[in-house]
Design a protein around this motif. Structure first.
Motif, short mmCIF file in Angstrom:
data_model
loop_
_atom_site.label_atom_id
_atom_site.label_comp_id
_atom_site.label_asym_id
_atom_site.label_seq_id
_atom_site.Cartn_x
_atom_site.Cartn_y
_atom_site.Cartn_z
N PRO A 112 7.56 0.37 -0.96
CA PRO A 112 7.44 -0.08 -2.34
C PRO A 112 7.65 -1.58 -2.51
CG PRO A 112 9.45 1.20 -2.04
CD PRO A 112 8.63 1.37 -0.80
N PHE A 113 8.45 -2.18 -1.63
CA PHE A 113 8.61 -3.63 -1.67
C PHE A 113 7.27 -4.31 -1.37
CE2 PHE A 113 9.39 -7.67 0.55
CZ PHE A 113 10.12 -8.34 -0.42
N SER A 114 6.58 -3.84 -0.32
CA SER A 114 5.27 -4.40 0.00
C SER A 114 4.29 -4.18 -1.15
CB SER A 114 4.71 -3.73 1.26
OG SER A 114 5.55 -3.96 2.36
N PHE A 115 4.35 -3.01 -1.76
CA PHE A 115 3.49 -2.67 -2.88
C PHE A 115 3.68 -3.69 -4.00
CE2 PHE A 115 1.34 1.40 -4.33
CZ PHE A 115 0.74 0.85 -5.46
N ALA A 116 4.92 -3.95 -4.35
CA ALA A 116 5.23 -4.88 -5.44
C ALA A 116 4.82 -6.30 -5.09
CB ALA A 116 6.72 -4.82 -5.77
N VAL A 117 5.09 -6.74 -3.87
CA VAL A 117 4.76 -8.11 -3.47
C VAL A 117 3.26 -8.35 -3.51
CG1 VAL A 117 4.72 -9.70 -1.51
CG2 VAL A 117 6.82 -8.48 -2.07
N LEU A 118 2.48 -7.42 -2.98
CA LEU A 118 1.04 -7.61 -2.96
C LEU A 118 0.45 -7.63 -4.37
CD1 LEU A 118 0.01 -5.48 0.15
CD2 LEU A 118 0.10 -7.96 -0.07
N LEU A 119 0.96 -6.78 -5.25
CA LEU A 119 0.50 -6.83 -6.64
C LEU A 119 0.88 -8.16 -7.28
CD1 LEU A 119 1.34 -3.24 -7.95
CD2 LEU A 119 -0.91 -4.15 -7.35
N ALA A 120 2.10 -8.61 -7.03
CA ALA A 120 2.57 -9.85 -7.65
C ALA A 120 1.78 -11.06 -7.17
CB ALA A 120 4.05 -10.05 -7.35
#
Length: 235
Positions: free
Chosen positions: A99-107
């Motif tokens: 989920p950290f990767s998910f959030a970073v890529l969206l951001a």
């Protein structure tokens, strides 16, 4: 094409969908219909695939990152206090990294309606992790006979080949359908990125591939796109 919903509706849909996936998977595991390992993979793939509805229904990256950040906190607590049998390895932080990767890529890349929008890079990175890593695990465990070890971390040639092939296919389809690349360029970039993703996955221990594969894949693909654009005098 996007179908943005009002922020509350988009958030509700995200929480409800992921929550339903977790609930159904847990019920099947408890009923003995799926093994814990299969349950983990189903959740892994299902959550990763959710990036596609995410970029369709959210109109603002600042709202889109809320669900993955929520699950990051929840997964950390579940991991820290051993609240789930699906997360029993104290050294493996994969459920927190994803989920950290998910959030970073969206951001970084998700900017719907703005000139700097590169949503396809976020989608490519997360689908690589969801589908490529799942293929590597499946083929490596079922058909893997040629093992190799890097930095004390064991993998199979069959699993790495599956990671390469699935990543290459994912990247090619994303570039063609979302970024408007022709198939020749899309496939070429897919092959290069697939090779890199398989290499990254091979050397990442303890669930860290959930961090480095999606971020690394997106970064490498971004570099390829930028270099090719500069060479063609685009952008």
């Amino acid at each position: 094409m996007t179908l943005p919903l009002p922020h509350p509706a988009a958030l509700l849909l995200s929480y409800a969908s992921v929550g339903a996936l977790l609930l159904v998977t847990e019920l099947l595991r408890r009923a003995g219909r799926v093994s814990p390992d299969t349950a983990r993979k189903v959740v892994h793939v299902g959550v990763g695939l959710w990036v596609v509805p995410t970029v369709l229904v959210f109109a603002d990256w600042r709202v889109a990152v809320v669900p993955p950040l929520t699950f990051l906190v929840l997964n950390f607590l579940i991991h820290r206090f051993r609240l789930s049998p699906l997360d029993s390895d104290p050294a493996n932080l994969g459920t927190v990294f994803f989920p950290f990767s998910f959030a970073v890529l969206l951001a970084v890349f998700f900017r719907p309606g703005e000139p700097g929008d590169q949503t396809f890079l976020a989608v490519a990175g997360l689908l690589t992790m969801a589908l490529g890593d799942a293929a590597a695990a499946f083929f490596g465990k079922r058909y893997g006979t040629r093992r190799y070890t890097i930095l004390g971390h064991s993998r199979t040639m069959e699993g790495s080949m599956a990671m390469f092939l699935v990543t290459g296919a994912v990247i090619a389809v994303v570039l063609n359908t979302m970024a408007g690349f022709g198939w020749h360029a899309a496939v070429a970039f897919g092959l290069v990125t697939g090779t890199a993703a398989a290499g990254i996955e091979a050397v990442c221990p303890f669930g860290s591939d959930n961090l480095f594969v999606p971020l690394g894949t997106a970064a490498i693909l971004w570099a390829l796109v930028e270099v090719s654009g500069a060479a063609l005098g685009v952008g």
